[in-house]
Design a protein around this motif. Sequence first.
Motif, mmCIF file in Angstrom:
data_model
loop_
_atom_site.group_PDB
_atom_site.id
_atom_site.type_symbol
_atom_site.label_atom_id
_atom_site.label_comp_id
_atom_site.label_asym_id
_atom_site.label_seq_id
_atom_site.Cartn_x
_atom_site.Cartn_y
_atom_site.Cartn_z
ATOM 1 N N VAL A 1 0.328 -0.966 0.170
ATOM 2 C CA VAL A 1 -0.160 -0.148 -0.206
ATOM 3 C C VAL A 1 0.955 1.051 0.206
ATOM 4 C CG1 VAL A 1 -1.729 0.823 1.298
ATOM 5 C CG2 VAL A 1 -1.943 -1.192 1.127
ATOM 6 N N GLY A 2 1.928 1.300 0.737
ATOM 7 C CA GLY A 2 2.544 2.994 1.154
ATOM 8 C C GLY A 2 3.690 2.344 -0.642
ATOM 9 N N LEU A 3 3.965 1.479 -0.989
ATOM 10 C CA LEU A 3 4.800 1.668 -2.221
ATOM 11 C C LEU A 3 3.657 2.288 -3.607
ATOM 12 C CD1 LEU A 3 6.790 0.794 -4.720
ATOM 13 C CD2 LEU A 3 5.750 -1.378 -4.868
ATOM 14 N N VAL A 4 2.547 1.630 -3.732
ATOM 15 C CA VAL A 4 1.395 1.769 -4.078
ATOM 16 C C VAL A 4 1.344 3.494 -4.392
ATOM 17 C CG1 VAL A 4 -0.565 1.452 -5.251
ATOM 18 C CG2 VAL A 4 0.458 -0.747 -5.505
ATOM 19 N N ALA A 5 0.718 4.021 -3.005
ATOM 20 C CA ALA A 5 0.374 5.180 -2.662
ATOM 21 C C ALA A 5 1.141 6.357 -2.722
ATOM 22 C CB ALA A 5 0.133 5.272 -1.067
ATOM 23 N N ILE B 1 9.434 10.903 -8.826
ATOM 24 C CA ILE B 1 9.674 9.688 -8.112
ATOM 25 C C ILE B 1 10.775 9.628 -7.334
ATOM 26 C CG2 ILE B 1 9.365 7.151 -7.965
ATOM 27 C CD1 ILE B 1 7.161 7.133 -10.448
ATOM 28 N N ASN B 2 10.623 9.913 -6.390
ATOM 29 C CA ASN B 2 12.199 9.569 -5.632
ATOM 30 C C ASN B 2 12.124 8.933 -5.492
ATOM 31 O OD1 ASN B 2 14.234 9.845 -3.409
ATOM 32 N ND2 ASN B 2 13.573 12.511 -3.648
ATOM 33 N N PRO B 3 13.361 6.916 -5.019
ATOM 34 C CA PRO B 3 13.136 6.431 -4.921
ATOM 35 C C PRO B 3 13.976 6.189 -3.573
ATOM 36 C CG PRO B 3 14.647 6.798 -6.600
ATOM 37 C CD PRO B 3 13.978 7.398 -6.607
ATOM 38 N N ILE B 4 14.436 6.916 -2.963
ATOM 39 C CA ILE B 4 14.475 6.868 -1.326
ATOM 40 C C ILE B 4 13.206 7.291 -0.831
ATOM 41 C CG2 ILE B 4 15.639 7.318 0.663
ATOM 42 C CD1 ILE B 4 18.011 8.227 -1.670
ATOM 43 N N ILE B 5 12.717 7.982 -1.305
ATOM 44 C CA ILE B 5 10.797 8.602 -0.530
ATOM 45 C C ILE B 5 10.335 7.372 -0.605
ATOM 46 C CG2 ILE B 5 9.548 10.371 -0.428
ATOM 47 C CD1 ILE B 5 11.059 12.322 -1.043
ATOM 48 N N THR B 6 10.299 6.653 -2.282
ATOM 49 C CA THR B 6 9.124 5.832 -2.008
ATOM 50 C C THR B 6 9.432 4.654 -1.568
ATOM 51 O OG1 THR B 6 9.130 6.495 -5.051
ATOM 52 C CG2 THR B 6 8.751 4.213 -3.645
ATOM 53 N N ILE C 1 14.470 7.884 6.275
ATOM 54 C CA ILE C 1 14.198 7.674 4.772
ATOM 55 C C ILE C 1 13.824 8.944 4.047
ATOM 56 C CG2 ILE C 1 13.654 5.804 3.255
ATOM 57 C CD1 ILE C 1 14.129 4.125 5.240
ATOM 58 N N THR C 2 12.670 8.807 4.553
ATOM 59 C CA THR C 2 12.605 9.961 3.778
ATOM 60 C C THR C 2 13.181 11.384 3.680
ATOM 61 O OG1 THR C 2 10.256 9.135 3.867
ATOM 62 C CG2 THR C 2 9.831 11.830 3.146
ATOM 63 N N SER C 3 13.983 11.967 5.343
ATOM 64 C CA SER C 3 14.476 13.277 5.051
ATOM 65 C C SER C 3 15.944 12.366 4.312
ATOM 66 C CB SER C 3 14.638 13.390 6.652
ATOM 67 O OG SER C 3 13.875 13.259 7.828
ATOM 68 N N LEU C 4 16.215 11.638 4.531
ATOM 69 C CA LEU C 4 17.871 11.380 4.073
ATOM 70 C C LEU C 4 17.240 11.171 2.007
ATOM 71 C CD1 LEU C 4 20.202 9.708 3.797
ATOM 72 C CD2 LEU C 4 19.516 7.550 3.470
ATOM 73 N N GLY C 5 15.989 11.181 1.577
ATOM 74 C CA GLY C 5 15.873 11.266 0.588
ATOM 75 C C GLY C 5 15.611 12.711 -0.311
ATOM 76 N N LEU C 6 14.901 13.817 0.991
ATOM 77 C CA LEU C 6 15.632 15.125 0.701
ATOM 78 C C LEU C 6 16.421 15.570 0.141
ATOM 79 C CD1 LEU C 6 12.211 15.721 3.439
ATOM 80 C CD2 LEU C 6 11.886 15.655 0.562
ATOM 81 N N TYR C 7 17.467 15.049 1.764
ATOM 82 C CA TYR C 7 18.324 15.295 1.462
ATOM 83 C C TYR C 7 18.869 15.179 0.003
ATOM 84 C CZ TYR C 7 23.256 16.792 2.921
ATOM 85 O OH TYR C 7 25.301 16.879 2.740
ATOM 86 N N ALA C 8 19.101 14.044 -0.167
ATOM 87 C CA ALA C 8 20.007 13.412 -1.128
ATOM 88 C C ALA C 8 19.161 13.667 -2.416
ATOM 89 C CB ALA C 8 19.671 12.141 -1.222
ATOM 90 N N TYR C 9 18.133 14.238 -3.017
ATOM 91 C CA TYR C 9 17.824 14.403 -3.808
ATOM 92 C C TYR C 9 17.365 15.969 -4.143
ATOM 93 C CZ TYR C 9 17.033 10.254 -6.059
ATOM 94 O OH TYR C 9 17.041 8.704 -6.900
ATOM 95 N N TYR C 10 16.873 16.867 -2.903
ATOM 96 C CA TYR C 10 17.267 17.967 -2.987
ATOM 97 C C TYR C 10 17.540 18.492 -2.124
ATOM 98 C CZ TYR C 10 12.726 15.455 -4.808
ATOM 99 O OH TYR C 10 12.333 15.148 -5.375
ATOM 100 N N HIS C 11 18.434 18.522 -1.564
ATOM 101 C CA HIS C 11 19.431 18.628 -1.031
ATOM 102 C C HIS C 11 19.304 20.193 -0.117
ATOM 103 C CE1 HIS C 11 22.915 17.703 -3.423
ATOM 104 N NE2 HIS C 11 22.223 18.322 -4.386
ATOM 105 N N THR C 12 17.664 19.432 1.119
ATOM 106 C CA THR C 12 17.245 20.341 1.878
ATOM 107 C C THR C 12 17.623 20.210 3.389
ATOM 108 O OG1 THR C 12 15.206 18.845 0.888
ATOM 109 C CG2 THR C 12 15.313 20.133 2.819
#
Length: 190
Positions: free
Chosen positions: A72-76, A88-93, A137-148
């Motif tokens: 459900v998390g993946l599909v959503a 689609i950011n695979p780390i956030i997914t 994990i999502t914070s890591l994705g935000l940092y890695a892809y968007y340099h948050t």
Amino acid sequence: MTANNKGAAVKTNVRLFGSTRVLIVAALLAAMSIVLGKFGAINIGNSIRIGFGGLPIQMAGIFFGPVIGAAVGLVADVIGCLLKGYAINPIITMGSTCIGLFSGLMFHYALRPMKSVLLPKIAISTIAAHAVGSMFITSLGLYAYYHTPFETLILRVPIYIITAVIETAVIYLMLKNKAFAAELDKVRNK
């Protein structure tokens, strides 16, 4: 695809979810997550989103187990990104997938001995799921892809602690409702 192959494909998909009813409820929970998380959320800047898209994902994990919660998390996340026009950011997914996975793992396996204490069991499951999936994990994705910046990412911690408390209350009230629990048992046992 022949008629026999079509039937085999349907049986394989249902087997993963246990029954057609569970598959349908999982699809509805994914749709709910998209609406609550992508369309009903409050965006603060580009990196902070306050919403309850994780609630249906955790419901899937707690109600039906870690595999269905993860699905459900993946599909959503994937469908929600496509509908909103986000890349689609695979780390956030992976973070969204882990919310369902960890809520189910904690509730059904790690906390299995806590049968008579439902509220703490739900609370630990939701907090663990958000700690791994949202805060890390999502914070890591935000940092890695968007340099948050880290200063912005640290704001996600109190937001998701408050979110987990609210989601815990909602899931607890649902499971304590005898009518809802009876319908959920019908879905799981058919």
